[in-house]
Write a protein that holds these residues in place. Structure first.
Motif, PDB file in Angstrom:
ATOM      1  N   THR A  79       5.487   1.035   7.481  1.00 22.12           N
ATOM      2  CA  THR A  79       5.217   2.204   6.648  1.00 22.12           C
ATOM      3  C   THR A  79       4.050   1.828   5.747  1.00 22.12           C
ATOM      4  O   THR A  79       4.134   0.872   4.983  1.00 22.12           O
ATOM      5  CB  THR A  79       6.430   2.589   5.787  1.00 22.12           C
ATOM      6  N   VAL A  80       2.958   2.570   5.864  1.00 24.86           N
ATOM      7  CA  VAL A  80       1.716   2.231   5.169  1.00 24.86           C
ATOM      8  C   VAL A  80       1.436   3.242   4.063  1.00 24.86           C
ATOM      9  O   VAL A  80       1.611   4.455   4.246  1.00 24.86           O
ATOM     10  CB  VAL A  80       0.531   2.191   6.161  1.00 24.86           C
ATOM     11  N   LEU A  81       1.008   2.739   2.927  1.00 29.86           N
ATOM     12  CA  LEU A  81       0.590   3.566   1.800  1.00 29.86           C
ATOM     13  C   LEU A  81      -0.914   3.808   1.894  1.00 29.86           C
ATOM     14  O   LEU A  81      -1.696   2.862   1.972  1.00 29.86           O
ATOM     15  CB  LEU A  81       0.925   2.864   0.485  1.00 29.86           C
ATOM     16  N   ASP A  82      -1.315   5.076   1.886  1.00 29.19           N
ATOM     17  CA  ASP A  82      -2.726   5.455   1.929  1.00 29.19           C
ATOM     18  C   ASP A  82      -3.116   5.985   0.555  1.00 29.19           C
ATOM     19  O   ASP A  82      -2.671   7.067   0.159  1.00 29.19           O
ATOM     20  CB  ASP A  82      -2.940   6.513   3.013  1.00 29.19           C
ATOM     21  N   VAL A  83      -3.937   5.234  -0.176  1.00 33.37           N
ATOM     22  CA  VAL A  83      -4.320   5.596  -1.540  1.00 33.37           C
ATOM     23  C   VAL A  83      -5.624   6.389  -1.521  1.00 33.37           C
ATOM     24  O   VAL A  83      -6.623   5.925  -0.979  1.00 33.37           O
ATOM     25  CB  VAL A  83      -4.480   4.348  -2.425  1.00 33.37           C
ATOM     26  N   GLY A  84      -5.607   7.575  -2.130  1.00 33.33           N
ATOM     27  CA  GLY A  84      -6.768   8.453  -2.110  1.00 33.33           C
ATOM     28  C   GLY A  84      -6.904   9.121  -0.756  1.00 33.33           C
ATOM     29  O   GLY A  84      -7.959   9.066  -0.118  1.00 33.33           O
ATOM     30  N   SER A  85      -5.849   9.775  -0.318  1.00 34.72           N
ATOM     31  CA  SER A  85      -5.744  10.247   1.061  1.00 34.72           C
ATOM     32  C   SER A  85      -6.694  11.383   1.417  1.00 34.72           C
ATOM     33  O   SER A  85      -7.014  11.565   2.597  1.00 34.72           O
ATOM     34  CB  SER A  85      -4.304  10.703   1.338  1.00 34.72           C
ATOM     35  N   GLY A  86      -7.110  12.168   0.424  1.00 38.89           N
ATOM     36  CA  GLY A  86      -8.016  13.263   0.716  1.00 38.89           C
ATOM     37  C   GLY A  86      -7.463  14.202   1.756  1.00 38.89           C
ATOM     38  O   GLY A  86      -6.299  14.608   1.697  1.00 38.89           O
TER      39      GLY A  86
END
Length: 237
Positions: A79-86
């Protein structure tokens, strides 16, 4: 889709405040006026990805997948966290790379709305929040057992601060792969409040081990000048 944006013109950059997009003879917007740009399906991708040749999403996603492979991790279990996903391009790319689940975070409600409209199903969850503020967002993300972090251009400048980077890394367990891109000017180690110093401290404290640090062309300006970023790939300590 390109035909729909045939009238879009790239302007600038004026010295004072950056780059602009002429949407019509009646409307000109700043390149970073995201709420307005996200409101038009496909406009951000047309301008930034196609016209300005932005490579950060691909570079960051590929960096994360390389880090996972080097650490012997199976993307299908992560499970990956995407920061600033837009609008969700990075999440889409890491999902294509086999990552099981991606959770997006962005400070703008308009980004979440655009992503759910244009890329439904890419994210297991998409949270509106700011890692600069810390605890509230951390609580919202607490149901997830993150195994990695990816971010394309969200840190630096008018975006997320070094404190936000530290807070974001803080939701990961030790040994998790991370990959993020930052404008090289924000990595200047002579700036005591910059990302260069923040990354040095994270490494010195054992909270981050760097596996890669490379320079690449992030995109071009609206007048065709290259903009260079750094890709930092590592694992949490």
């Amino acid at each position: 889709m390109a035909d729909a944006f045939a009238g879009v013109r790239l302007l600038g950059p004026p010295v004072t405040d950056g780059e602009y997009i002429e949407l019509s003879e009646h409307e000109t917007v700043h390149l970073h006026e995201y709420t307005r740009i996200y409101a038009v399906p496909g406009l951000y991708e047309h301008v930034v990805q196609e016209r300005l040749q932005c490579r950060s999403p691909q570079v960051a996603a590929e960096g994360l997948l390389r880090a996972a492979a080097s650490l012997g991790l199976e993307p299908e279990s992560m499970t990956v966290l995407d920061v600033g996903s837009g609008t969700g391009l990075v999440g889409e790319l890491v999902r294509r790379g086999g990552v099981a689940k991606v959770v997006g975070v962005d400070a703008l409600p308009a980004a979440r709305e655009a992503c759910l409209r244009d890329r439904p199903g890419v994210y297991a969850d998409y949270v509106v929040g700011d890692f600069q503020l810390g605890d509230g967002l951390r609580e919202a993300l607490s149901p997830y057992a993150f195994g990695g972090l990816v971010s394309a251009g969200a840190f630096g400048g008018t975006h997320a601060t070094p404190r936000a980077l530290v807070n974001a890394l803080g939701v990961l367990p030790p040994g998790a792969p991370v990959a993020f891109t930052i404008h090289e000017q924000w990595m200047d180690e002579a700036d005591p409040d910059g990302f260069g110093v923040a990354v040095e401290r994270l490494v010195a404290d054992g909270r981050l081990e760097l596996l890669e640090r490379t320079r690449f062309q992030h995109r071009v300006t609206t007048t065709g000048e290259p903009i260079f970023y750094q890709l930092l790939v590592g694992r949490t300590g």
